[in-house]
Design a protein around this motif. Structure first.
Motif, PDB file in Angstrom:
ATOM      1  N   GLY A  81       8.803  -3.287  -4.519  1.00 33.85           N
ATOM      2  CA  GLY A  81       7.448  -3.746  -4.217  1.00 33.85           C
ATOM      3  C   GLY A  81       7.208  -3.854  -2.727  1.00 33.85           C
ATOM      4  O   GLY A  81       6.178  -3.400  -2.202  1.00 33.85           O
ATOM      5  N   TYR A  82       8.179  -4.446  -2.012  1.00 33.57           N
ATOM      6  CA  TYR A  82       8.055  -4.548  -0.559  1.00 33.57           C
ATOM      7  C   TYR A  82       8.047  -3.161   0.080  1.00 33.57           C
ATOM      8  O   TYR A  82       7.269  -2.887   0.997  1.00 33.57           O
ATOM      9  N   GLY A  83       8.933  -2.280  -0.413  1.00 27.88           N
ATOM     10  CA  GLY A  83       9.044  -0.953   0.179  1.00 27.88           C
ATOM     11  C   GLY A  83       7.753  -0.162   0.078  1.00 27.88           C
ATOM     12  O   GLY A  83       7.323   0.472   1.051  1.00 27.88           O
ATOM     13  N   ARG A  84       7.118  -0.193  -1.082  1.00 31.15           N
ATOM     14  CA  ARG A  84       5.867   0.547  -1.249  1.00 31.15           C
ATOM     15  C   ARG A  84       4.788   0.007  -0.321  1.00 31.15           C
ATOM     16  O   ARG A  84       4.031   0.770   0.287  1.00 31.15           O
ATOM     17  N   ARG A  85       4.717  -1.322  -0.214  1.00 29.20           N
ATOM     18  CA  ARG A  85       3.695  -1.917   0.657  1.00 29.20           C
ATOM     19  C   ARG A  85       3.966  -1.599   2.123  1.00 29.20           C
ATOM     20  O   ARG A  85       3.042  -1.314   2.892  1.00 29.20           O
ATOM     21  N   LEU A  86       5.230  -1.639   2.543  1.00 33.87           N
ATOM     22  CA  LEU A  86       5.565  -1.350   3.931  1.00 33.87           C
ATOM     23  C   LEU A  86       5.273   0.098   4.284  1.00 33.87           C
ATOM     24  O   LEU A  86       4.767   0.396   5.377  1.00 33.87           O
ATOM     25  N   LEU A  87       5.595   1.020   3.371  1.00 34.10           N
ATOM     26  CA  LEU A  87       5.313   2.431   3.637  1.00 34.10           C
ATOM     27  C   LEU A  87       3.815   2.689   3.713  1.00 34.10           C
ATOM     28  O   LEU A  87       3.342   3.468   4.553  1.00 34.10           O
ATOM     29  N   LYS A  88       3.069   2.035   2.847  1.00 31.90           N
ATOM     30  CA  LYS A  88       1.613   2.202   2.867  1.00 31.90           C
ATOM     31  C   LYS A  88       1.025   1.643   4.160  1.00 31.90           C
ATOM     32  O   LYS A  88       0.147   2.256   4.779  1.00 31.90           O
ATOM     33  N   LEU A  89       1.527   0.481   4.587  1.00 30.73           N
ATOM     34  CA  LEU A  89       1.038  -0.122   5.819  1.00 30.73           C
ATOM     35  C   LEU A  89       1.400   0.747   7.015  1.00 30.73           C
ATOM     36  O   LEU A  89       0.599   0.907   7.945  1.00 30.73           O
ATOM     37  N   ASN A  90       2.596   1.325   6.999  1.00 30.89           N
ATOM     38  CA  ASN A  90       3.005   2.217   8.087  1.00 30.89           C
ATOM     39  C   ASN A  90       2.089   3.432   8.163  1.00 30.89           C
ATOM     40  O   ASN A  90       1.663   3.846   9.250  1.00 30.89           O
ATOM     41  N   GLU A  91       1.759   3.991   6.990  1.00 28.21           N
ATOM     42  CA  GLU A  91       0.865   5.151   6.954  1.00 28.21           C
ATOM     43  C   GLU A  91      -0.510   4.805   7.513  1.00 28.21           C
ATOM     44  O   GLU A  91      -1.104   5.575   8.273  1.00 28.21           O
ATOM     45  N   GLU A  92      -1.023   3.640   7.145  1.00 29.81           N
ATOM     46  CA  GLU A  92      -2.337   3.222   7.628  1.00 29.81           C
ATOM     47  C   GLU A  92      -2.331   3.020   9.138  1.00 29.81           C
ATOM     48  O   GLU A  92      -3.278   3.395   9.836  1.00 29.81           O
ATOM     49  N   ALA A  93      -1.248   2.418   9.654  1.00 28.71           N
ATOM     50  CA  ALA A  93      -1.160   2.168  11.093  1.00 28.71           C
ATOM     51  C   ALA A  93      -1.114   3.476  11.878  1.00 28.71           C
ATOM     52  O   ALA A  93      -1.814   3.641  12.883  1.00 28.71           O
ATOM     53  N   VAL A  94      -0.302   4.421  11.408  1.00 31.44           N
ATOM     54  CA  VAL A  94      -0.195   5.710  12.100  1.00 31.44           C
ATOM     55  C   VAL A  94      -1.518   6.468  12.025  1.00 31.44           C
ATOM     56  O   VAL A  94      -1.971   7.063  13.010  1.00 31.44           O
ATOM     57  N   THR A  95      -2.141   6.436  10.840  1.00 34.56           N
ATOM     58  CA  THR A  95      -3.414   7.120  10.667  1.00 34.56           C
ATOM     59  C   THR A  95      -4.475   6.575  11.610  1.00 34.56           C
ATOM     60  O   THR A  95      -5.293   7.319  12.167  1.00 34.56           O
ATOM     61  N   GLN A  96      -4.468   5.257  11.798  1.00 31.76           N
ATOM     62  CA  GLN A  96      -5.461   4.609  12.653  1.00 31.76           C
ATOM     63  C   GLN A  96      -5.427   5.160  14.075  1.00 31.76           C
ATOM     64  O   GLN A  96      -6.458   5.319  14.729  1.00 31.76           O
ATOM     65  N   PHE A  97      -4.226   5.508  14.557  1.00 31.06           N
ATOM     66  CA  PHE A  97      -4.095   5.938  15.945  1.00 31.06           C
ATOM     67  C   PHE A  97      -4.020   7.457  16.106  1.00 31.06           C
ATOM     68  O   PHE A  97      -4.467   7.995  17.114  1.00 31.06           O
ATOM     69  N   LEU A  98      -3.440   8.155  15.135  1.00 31.76           N
ATOM     70  CA  LEU A  98      -3.219   9.578  15.297  1.00 31.76           C
ATOM     71  C   LEU A  98      -4.255  10.454  14.622  1.00 31.76           C
ATOM     72  O   LEU A  98      -4.453  11.596  15.021  1.00 31.76           O
ATOM     73  N   ALA A  99      -4.871   9.936  13.555  1.00 32.91           N
ATOM     74  CA  ALA A  99      -5.862  10.752  12.859  1.00 32.91           C
ATOM     75  C   ALA A  99      -7.096  10.945  13.740  1.00 32.91           C
ATOM     76  O   ALA A  99      -7.468  10.050  14.501  1.00 32.91           O
TER      77      ALA A  99
END
Length: 296
Positions: A81-99
């Motif tokens: 559960g933690y892993g899925r949430r952390l990966l999703k949060l990481n994706e959102e953070a990267v998307t916010q700056f690189l997309a």
């Protein structure tokens, strides 16, 4: 002598590596090191070493290794559960700056039966990935959605496929059983002629229901007609009629009528149609809609 600030007791805690978490989640979802290795393009032995280091870091076994599969330990289930949430949060953070920054307006049309199931989650996810895009949502009949798409008022729509007189458009994104439903403990299903609640003329559900009743030779009357499935639901709740309804939307106090009492209806399909020349934001939303249906 200058004193250094006290060190937080949490500063020495190890950090979970995103790459290792991605490996852990892949193994948990595949149930196999070999299948997960193909998914993340690594060897099973490399994955095994990653998981071993992760278990040593956390001080707990995460998998029970069996002959042909692996399954999670209780600690592994917690970490998943933690892993899925952390990966999703990481994706959102990267998307916010690189997309690339995308702004503007996007018109999205859908039938009302879809809106109650996937829209809240999809729109929340899209808002996080494209905060500068304004999404205008229109809920209505498939016929109305197609007309507004043609007029350039909407960019992406979800419509019921197979409506009478409606040309085949878009791509099928979901198929679901259509069943007869009524109020639990109600008497509508026992009445003769059978009172039915139907959507507007030209709706695929209506056509499927009438064809099934005629084929079975059952006597019926259209007791309630409404543009939206919420109206059919109201008629069933009042025990005024039974109705063809998606199985996924049949919730107490409604219930599925015994399949032996009324003729089968089969499955209905939902199609997604894009406006020609749709931009990147529309394509992203379309992808998120498809992913949401895959989870149903």
């Amino acid at each position: 002598m200058t004193q250094l600030p006290p060190v937080s007791p949490h500063s020495s805690l190890p950090l979970l590596d995103t790459d290792v978490l991605r490996t852990f989640v892949a193994i948990a979802e595949c149930g196999s090191f070999t299948r997960a290795a193909r998914q993340v393009f690594r060897t099973p032995s490399a994955l095994s070493m990653q998981i071993k280091r992760l278990e040593e870091t956390l001080g707990h076994a995460l998998f029970v290794r069996e002959a042909r599969q692996v399954r999670l330990t209780p600690e592994g289930e917690t970490l998943l559960g933690y892993g899925r949430r952390l990966l999703k949060l990481n994706e959102e953070a990267v998307t916010q700056f690189l997309a690339p920054s995308v702004s503007g307006r996007l018109g999205f049309g859908t039938t009302d039966d879809v809106g109650t199931r996937i829209l809240p989650g999809v729109l929340a996810q899209f808002a996080r990935s494209h905060p500068a895009v304004q999404v205008d949502v229109v809920v209505g009949s498939s016929r109305e959605m197609l007309a507004r798409l043609e007029a350039g008022e909407l960019d992406l729509i979800l419509v019921t496929a197979g409506n009478p007189g409606q040309e085949v458009r878009g791509e099928i994104v979901h198929s679901a059983p259509l069943v007869w439903a009524g109020r639990e403990g109600g008497l509508a299903a026992q009445r003769s002629p059978l009172p039915v609640a139907l959507a507007h003329s030209g709706c695929a559900w209506r056509g499927m229901a009438l064809e099934a009743l005629d084929r079975a030779g059952l006597s019926y009357r259209i007791a309630y007609s409404c543009e939206h499935c919420a109206g059919q639901e109201a008629a069933m709740l009042a025990d005024l009629a039974v109705a063809p309804f998606p199985l996924s939307l049949v919730r107490p106090p409604l219930k599925r009528i015994d399949p032996g009492l009324l003729p089968p209806l089969g499955e209905y399909q939902l199609a997604m149609v894009r406006r020609p020349g749709a931009d990147q934001a529309c394509e992203t939303l379309a992808g998120q809609v498809m992913a949401a249906f895959q989870k149903l």
